[in-house]
Design an enzyme around this catalytic site. Structure first.
Site, short mmCIF file in Angstrom:
data_model
loop_
_atom_site.label_atom_id
_atom_site.label_comp_id
_atom_site.label_asym_id
_atom_site.label_seq_id
_atom_site.Cartn_x
_atom_site.Cartn_y
_atom_site.Cartn_z
CG HIS A 194 -1.16 1.16 1.50
ND1 HIS A 194 -3.02 1.30 1.39
CD2 HIS A 194 -1.06 1.96 2.10
CE1 HIS A 194 -3.72 2.62 1.44
NE2 HIS A 194 -2.73 2.92 2.22
CD GLU A 195 1.87 3.89 3.88
OE1 GLU A 195 1.85 4.25 3.38
OE2 GLU A 195 0.98 3.52 4.50
CG HIS A 204 -5.67 6.70 0.57
ND1 HIS A 204 -5.35 8.16 1.74
CD2 HIS A 204 -4.92 6.08 0.74
CE1 HIS A 204 -4.63 7.58 2.61
NE2 HIS A 204 -4.17 5.92 2.36
ZN LIG Z 1 -2.35 5.22 2.70
#
Ligand SMILES: [Zn+2]
Length: 354
Positions: A194-195, A204
């Site tokens: 995710h990062e 997001h």
């Molecule tokens: Zn995030």
């Protein structure tokens, strides 16, 4: 004829995105749509991007207010110049700063801006970082599912630094210079995936402009002071683009329904009021579609990218590091609405008045 050159490197303005720590749940993957391929016909000697004109709208591009045509999601300038949508803003964006001015940390040029060149992301890992395997596994996952290559840094100036932190966090897009992805010991491989998503330019999923069509944000259930985490990127003054046709609940960039809840009640629900599952185990089909649009496959690996070191012709206009500039007397000039042409210089990917 004046030439315009587009530099994919952008001003190093980015958002440090704080991320919710989401518990992986079952996976729910939404299919993305195929990118639309536009064809251009050249019927006569006047080059146009599209045979029929689109509606004209004023936008900001590279610090300049421009009337552009909007057709099929493309911004077209002067008939046949396509502007990268992620560099186009409907609001004025400060792109040149005073000599000693601090760069506002809360600025970004967009979800899709600040891309890594040649599909190559350089990285380095803090030697004392706990559980490096999660970083290697996350990188392997990105390489197996996208056109991006991750290369351990030797002396490259732009790179991700995986470093111990108090949570999981990342900048959005390539910032220029060293940019941290912080990982606390509780950040999983999925969180690391995710990062990395942020670092390659993703916002997001719930901050999409069209998210109101799919979800409702229950502001009354959000912890005080955390409301900004639920704004769309445009509400935050950011620029960006959507690469899939609908919100993808299965995206690894999607918050969970209870993210930042103050009272155990959901902060994000579907339009029918129900909650949903999110996952932090893999890039979804929609993620891959979007990312592959941002970073298309290039057979040679090395795409044509101009660099600031190239030879510029005096008297011509260029876009360098995201700013529209005049080259004259081997010096750069930026047109300021109030003061006219002013000499500027570049430091670390940012432009400053001399
Ligand atoms: Zn995030």
């Amino acid at each position: 004829m004046r030439r315009l050159r587009f530099q994919i490197l952008l001003p190093a303005l980015a958002l440090l995105a704080s991320c919710s720590k989401d518990v992986p749940e079952d996976m729910e993957v939404t299919e993305g749509t195929d990118p639309t391929v536009e064809t251009v016909s050249l019927e006569d000697a006047t080059e146009v991007a599209y045979p029929n004109p689109g509606s004209v709208t004023e936008v900001y591009f590279a610090g300049q207010q421009l009337p552009v045509e909007q057709i099929n999601g493309d911004y077209i300038y002067q008939g046949d110049i396509l502007l990268p949508p992620d560099m186009v803003s409907h609001e004025e964006v400060e792109v040149v700063f005073d000599k000693d001015e601090e760069i506002p940390a809360n600025k970004s040029v967009g979800r899709t801006s600040g891309r890594w060149t040649n599909n190559t992301v350089y990285y380095s890992i803090e030697s004392s970082l706990d559980n490096k395997t999660r970083v290697y596994d996350a990188i392997k996952h990105w390489e197996a599912n996208t056109n991006l290559d991750f290369v351990e840094r030797t002396n490259e100036s732009n790179y991700i630094y995986f470093v111990t932190g108090s949570g999981c966090s990342s900048y959005v897009g390539m910032v220029g210079g060293r940019q941290n992805i912080t990982l606390s010991s509780s950040c999983s491989t999925g969180n690391t995936i995710h990062e990395i998503g942020h670092a390659i330019g993703l916002w997001h999923e719930q901050s999409r402009i069209d998210r109101e069509n799919y979800i409702t944000i229950n502001y009354g259930n959000i912890q005080s002071g955390r409301e900004h985490n639920f704004h769309t990127y445009t509400q935050q003054g950011m620029d960006g683009d959507e690469y899939t046709s609908s919100l993808d609940f299965g995206s690894i960039m999607m918050y969970g329904p209870y993210s930042f809840s103050s009272n155990g009640k959901p902060t994000i629900v579907k339009k029918d009021g129900s909650t949903f599952s999110v996952q932090r185990s893999a890039l979804s089909t929609g993620d891959k579609t979007g990312i592959n649009n941002m970073y298309p496959y290039t057979s040679g690996g090395n795409t044509t990218t101009t660099t600031p070191e190239e030879t510029y012709v005096n008297g011509e206009m260029y876009v360098v590091y995201g700013v529209y500039l005049l080259r004259n007397n081997d010096t750069w000039y930026y047109y300021n609405r109030n003061y006219g042409w002013l000499e500027v210089f570049n430091r670390g990917g940012y432009w400053f008045y001399k």
